[in-house]
Design an enzyme around this catalytic site. Structure first.
Site, PDB file in Angstrom:
ATOM      1  N   ILE A 138       0.857  -1.197   0.000  1.00 60.81           N
ATOM      2  CA  ILE A 138       0.000   0.000   0.000  1.00 60.81           C
ATOM      3  C   ILE A 138       0.891   1.246   0.000  1.00 60.81           C
ATOM      4  O   ILE A 138       1.796   1.341   0.830  1.00 60.81           O
ATOM      5  CB  ILE A 138      -0.893   0.058   1.261  1.00 60.81           C
ATOM      6  CG1 ILE A 138      -1.662  -1.239   1.441  1.00 60.81           C
ATOM      7  CG2 ILE A 138      -1.844   1.235   1.205  1.00 60.81           C
ATOM      8  CD1 ILE A 138      -2.461  -1.288   2.735  1.00 60.81           C
ATOM      9  N   LYS A 207       5.401   0.290  12.806  1.00 62.83           N
ATOM     10  CA  LYS A 207       4.832   1.007  11.653  1.00 62.83           C
ATOM     11  C   LYS A 207       4.094   2.265  12.113  1.00 62.83           C
ATOM     12  O   LYS A 207       4.165   3.309  11.466  1.00 62.83           O
ATOM     13  CB  LYS A 207       3.895   0.071  10.886  1.00 62.83           C
ATOM     14  CG  LYS A 207       4.642  -1.122  10.280  1.00 62.83           C
ATOM     15  CD  LYS A 207       3.677  -2.185   9.830  1.00 62.83           C
ATOM     16  CE  LYS A 207       4.379  -3.447   9.384  1.00 62.83           C
ATOM     17  NZ  LYS A 207       3.458  -4.575   9.235  1.00 62.83           N
TER      18      LYS A 207
END
Ligand code: NAP
Length: 430
Positions: A138, A207
């Protein structure tokens, strides 16, 4: 077309192998798109004899990726070894020191040393690119850093770990318990032999640390993240969530409140009809709320050879085109050191599941514990009757403070009629 861009790839495992295959298969397309061909001219891994199914004839082999990193013939070093310390860190630092652009997929390294590495890249006038480090295929980094550059972001939420999302989705679909589904995920290759980094929320926190810095223009602060994993989620909670109109997701959330930042990774109940609730299986998603664009969500494959290689290739193309933006969207010295909010300062609604003795007066004492902490109840469900025995009772609260909630839970747990530690799941409203 000018000369080829010469790339050194450190690490030829899942992602490194995928990148070499992508350059083999789509090399002509990449060259058309950036006006130069991309050439894997050096590689390094541990085992030279391993059959990787790759044609690496043209590439020079380095036993030591750190030596490769400063090789004068390379333009870009791609670090795909992994780990916050050791050889991966040494390779990235050596490449930046030598004035080479670096592309990495290494979220652990960035979460722990991102600000310092961004400074080093800036000092040397090179780029540190890391699209593959968050949410695999993504384009989450590009979306937050470039696509939303005209906005003030207020909140980000992400499904940032495909293993956890697969386990939670499968538990819901099959009614099975966490341990059983984890074993299946390991057999299918969706979970590591040692799954703790994933299921305990650490990978998602790495993340989150990165996208928080991007979204809020602040220094990376991994230590400030409150992290809980999914081991304690049970099939019965998933069934109650469905009944109450929620889905359980492991979310990474960062938001600004009164100039301070809250960062947390934990299982959340989200209303079933919000977009992030529909992200299933190994897929990842990043949802952002920003002042001009409003709400947006991007969703897709969060890991795996091909999606991750796709993200690494996007970074390589940018560099080949001469596109370079500050690592976290701002000059490293401009990144703010924001005050952090602790979990005790969090406010929200809560789901509580108790196991209490089925006898008159018990619910009244639970209600009193909540009342004494000024917590109001939105819904209470008691299923079945078993006089004198344990029955589950589920409570959904209105918005309250985490500290109050924790005190109320301690009071409830101390009741003689409470048979096990109450289970609490935070409810996340869109
Ligand atoms: N896998 C994914 O889907 C994914 C998704 C997003 C981000 N990432 C990130 O991408 C990075 C790589 O992950 P991966 O899954 O590709 O790992 P992997 O399959 O375990 O591959 C690691 C590679 O590094 C090499 N290596 C290890 N130690 C080395 C050393 N001392 N010197 C030289 N080479 C060394 C290994 O060599 P040998 O092959 O010879 O053992 C292997 O080729 C990690 O930072 C990971 O977090 C992975």
């Amino acid at each position: 077309m000018t000369g080829a861009i010469r790339i050194g790839v450190a690490g030829l495992g899942t992602v490194g192998g995928g990148l070499c295959r992508l350059i083999e298969e789509n090399g002509a397309l990449l060259a058309e798109r950036c006006g130069r061909s991309l050439l894997v001219s050096a590689v390094s891994a541990r085992d030279r004899r391993k059959d990787r199914g790759l044609d690496l004839e043209a590439a020079r082999w380095f036993e030591d990726p750190v030596a490769m990193a400063s090789d004068s013939e390379l333009d870009i070093v791609v670090e795909l070894i992994g780990g916050a310390e050791g050889v991966a860190r040494d390779t990235v630092e050596a490449a930046l020191e030598a004035g080479k652009h670096v592309v990495t997929a290494n979220k652990a390294l960035l979460a722990h040393h991102g600000t310092q590495l961004a400074r080093l890249a800036e000092d040397r006038g090179v780029a540190l690119a890391y699209e593959a480090a968050v949410a695999g295929g993504i384009p989450a980094i590009k979306t937050l850093r470039e696509g939303l550059a005209g906005n003030r972001i207020q909140r980000i939420q992400g499904i940032l770990n495909g293993t956890c999302n697969y386990i939670l989705s499968t538990m819901r679909d099959t009614g099975r318990e966490f341990g059983e589904v984890l074993v299946e995920a390991q057999k299918l290759g969706y979970a590591e032999a040692d799954p703790s980094f994933d299921v305990d929320g650490v990978d998602a926190a790495h993340k989150l640390a990165i996208i928080t810095a991007l979204a809020f223009g602040c220094e990376i602060d991994f230590e400030a993240i409150h992290v809980e994993g999914i081991r304690r989620i049970s099939a019965i909670d998933i069934a109650y969530a469905e009944e109450l109109g929620f889905r359980i997701k492991l979310l990474g959330i960062a938001q600004l409140r009164n100039g301070a930042i809250e960062q947390r990774v934990h299982p959340c109940m989200v209303p079933r009809d919000v977009p992030i609730a529909g992200v299933e299986g190994v897929f990842n998603a990043v949802h952002a709320e920003a002042d001009f664009v409003g709400r947006i969500m991007i969703e897709g494959p969060g890991a795996g050879e091909r999606p991750t290689a796709s993200a690494v290739a996007a970074d390589l193309l940018d560099l080949a085109r001469g596109i370079s933006v500050p690592t976290f969207g701002l000059k490293a010295d401009g990144l703010a050191r924001l005050p952090t909010l602790s979990m005790a300062e969090h406010r929200g609604a809560y789901y509580l599941r108790l196991l209490v003795v089925d006898r008159p007066g018990v619910i009244a004492s639970v209600a009193a514990a909540l009342r004494d902490e000024d917590i109001s109840v939105e819904a209470m469900v008691q299923r079945g009757r078993a006089p004198g025995e344990g029955v589950p009772v589920v409570i959904v609260t209105h918005e309250t403070g985490e500290a109050q909630m924790k005190r109320a839970i301690a009071r409830i747990e101390a009741l003689e009629s409470c048979l096990e530690a109450p289970r609490m799941i935070r409810i996340e409203q869109p």
